[in-house]
Design a protein around this motif. Sequence first.
Motif, PDB file in Angstrom:
ATOM      1  N   ASP A   1       0.787  -1.334  -0.115  1.00  0.00           N
ATOM      2  CA  ASP A   1       0.155   0.155   0.058  1.00  0.00           C
ATOM      3  C   ASP A   1       0.944   1.312   0.164  1.00  0.00           C
ATOM      4  OD1 ASP A   1      -2.271  -1.722  -0.063  1.00  0.00           O
ATOM      5  OD2 ASP A   1      -2.378  -1.412   2.248  1.00  0.00           O
ATOM      6  N   ARG A   2       1.964   1.105   0.538  1.00  0.00           N
ATOM      7  CA  ARG A   2       3.110   2.455   0.665  1.00  0.00           C
ATOM      8  C   ARG A   2       3.791   2.545  -0.887  1.00  0.00           C
ATOM      9  NH1 ARG A   2       7.202   1.089   4.557  1.00  0.00           N
ATOM     10  NH2 ARG A   2       7.921   3.504   4.068  1.00  0.00           N
ATOM     11  N   GLY A   3       3.911   1.477  -1.700  1.00  0.00           N
ATOM     12  CA  GLY A   3       4.481   1.732  -2.718  1.00  0.00           C
ATOM     13  C   GLY A   3       5.490   0.314  -2.917  1.00  0.00           C
ATOM     14  N   PHE A   4       6.451   0.169  -3.704  1.00  0.00           N
ATOM     15  CA  PHE A   4       7.228  -0.889  -3.973  1.00  0.00           C
ATOM     16  C   PHE A   4       8.539  -0.936  -2.938  1.00  0.00           C
ATOM     17  CE2 PHE A   4       5.043  -0.606  -7.971  1.00  0.00           C
ATOM     18  CZ  PHE A   4       4.980  -1.902  -8.218  1.00  0.00           C
ATOM     19  N   GLU A   5       8.746  -2.056  -2.026  1.00  0.00           N
ATOM     20  CA  GLU A   5       9.424  -2.087  -1.177  1.00  0.00           C
ATOM     21  C   GLU A   5      10.593  -3.107  -1.078  1.00  0.00           C
ATOM     22  OE1 GLU A   5       8.225  -1.670   2.928  1.00  0.00           O
ATOM     23  OE2 GLU A   5       5.953  -1.204   2.022  1.00  0.00           O
ATOM     24  N   LEU A   6      11.687  -3.153  -0.613  1.00  0.00           N
ATOM     25  CA  LEU A   6      12.781  -3.922  -0.677  1.00  0.00           C
ATOM     26  C   LEU A   6      12.750  -4.958   0.720  1.00  0.00           C
ATOM     27  CD1 LEU A   6      15.465  -1.933  -2.456  1.00  0.00           C
ATOM     28  CD2 LEU A   6      13.693  -3.568  -3.528  1.00  0.00           C
TER      29      LEU A   6
END
Length: 718
Positions: free
Chosen positions: A502-507
């Motif tokens: 939901d926040r964006g693309f994460e690593l």
Amino acid sequence: MKIDREALVRRHNVEQGSLDPRSPVSVGNGEFCFTFDLTGLQSLPAEYPVGARDELSPGTLLGTQSQWGWHSIPPEQDYALSDSTVLYDSPRGPVPYVDMVGGIVDGRETGTAKGETWLRANPHRLDLGRIAFTLPERDNPGLAPEDIEDPHQVLDLWTGTATSSFTLLGRAVRVTTACHPDRDELGFRIESAALQHGLAVSLSFPYGSEAWHNAADWTRPAAHGTRLEEVPASGSTRKWAIHRNLDASGYQVVVTGSGLELEQASPHGILARAADGQDVLDLSVHFLSTGKGDCLPRGTGGIGGAGAGTLPDAGTTPGSAVVEASRTSWPYFWKSGAAVEFSAPEDPRAAELERRTILSQYLTAINCSGSLPPQETGLVCNSWRGRFHLEMHWWHAAHFAAWNRTPLLLPALRWYASILEPARQTAKAQGFDGVRWPKQVGLDGRESPSPIGTFLIWQQPHPIHLAELAYRAEPSRELLEEFAEIVFETAGFMASFACPTDRGFELGPPLVPAQESYESTRGTASNPTFELAYWQWALRVAGTWRERLGLPPREEWRTVADGMVRPKVRDGVYAAIDVEPFTIRTDHPSMLCALGVVPQTDVIDPDIMRATLADVFADWDWDSTWGWDYPVMAMTAARLEDPETAVDALLLDAAKNVVLPNGHNRQTDSLPLYLPGNGGLLSAVALMAAGWDGGPERHAPGFPAHWTVAWEGLVPAP
């Protein structure tokens, strides 16, 4: 003003008049390197120790190493990486990672299983042999420091040759040492009346070693074979072949000379003497891969002689012919590519930075320009058993493109194509697209068990970055086509590794950031600041490569790049990761790489990065840093238009920012040189001198205004 390159280079020649155990010199060509002491040979190996990281005896800095010379000790049984594979929770569910049952505490392996030890240690880089002066008639034939009187040695950087003079047995000795630019061949010219009074040259050959720090095991003579054979030669020249067999590996050493006598004095020792009446020993020693086992045919990397005209070949004086070939080739190296000259009469930092810059060009040329990514100690001595670390490849090699010497970068970049399939299988096994590059590898590209290395991700964008730098320096469709698969397959993995939320693309998790202090939290660590910026930038570069080739865009790459989450900010500065412990103040301050190594991206705010840089300078554990951290800080300061801080960072007074008289960046007793520090310095100097896309218009924008910085041939940074 045009730079007088010969004067610039030669004023930084390495000159020594006493034994410095930390600072031997080397000759080499990128594929092969020979490191030697004040005698011009390797006569005093115990005086140049490499400290052990275990209970074994020290190794030596005086190595003879090549890109092709590797060895594996036969395993007790078949060991497989699958035996060390552990499932880690991730946002996508369980993912298999090659871990390590044992641990690494203060750099020492503890509780490591036999299989993991073997997989971490094999194949290992091999010391191909020791060439030394000897006095065979003495009870103790080896030389001791007290035997050498009035030593004086000069490494002439302009020609790549060393001249060593000293007194032995009351007689003057003069030695010229050089390496052929295109062959793994050494040339020696030894002039002394002592040659008729017992002085000889020994060639000794060890077994391979699994030790972390040592490329030679002299304790197992029955485990390998050495055989001397005279072979036909023309005229008055004589030639011998030394045949070497080590388990599945093998190579040859060809010794050629006039007025020369060779004999096999021991199972692994050859004596070379001058013929009666001769007070000159002029010989070449040529190391040749047979392509047997781990010893692969010579690569196509190295400084070579391209553009230098016809090089001399061996004749009646083969050692002198090698010396002449070096003297012909090295000026071409220095005249090609870029040059930088500093002047600031009121600021002594300028002269020291110029010294470091010249010596780093020489050292990276002979150690880092070959057909494999280098180990962190290059071809001088072993560290991590000679295996190379792909997260360090950028630091070894990116500067070649910035200094307009792209041909020295390309051979090792091409190596990635040879491991595309295993890298593709790693990605597939973990449920990702594209290729996942390994971390700690030998020439076969096989990963090593580790609680850190296999969880690192910052090596993934490096091939894209290096390929882009090469293209900026020498743009061509041929280069785009050659490296397109490497770039696109790398981007494919990166896009699929980034997890949509939901926040964006994460690593991550799991991962370990470039700052390896988070090993113990690898199962929960996520969104390291540097890697978020690097992911966005590299994916966009990969998209640009498709445009240049006239290919349709990959929308998923663009979506991921545009949607990367922003790094964590705490107390006005960037954290290293976005979960506890947020920032540990040891090891690399890698969050600074997000604007320095990486150009400006959407995810980084320059004002917050400026505060982060000040925070690092104010309170960081410098003893735990590494040699490339100082160029990191310099590049970040430069891009933030703070040139005084940039220079302060490059020359910060810290234990691991020491640059020895020979130019090497010493770290510790067990890591007595560190080429990523040299390569990082060259990348920083290039960026500070030539500027970067969107940077200030003024000349040398990364240097203080009161410095006079002359440069030519540099390529501005992205």
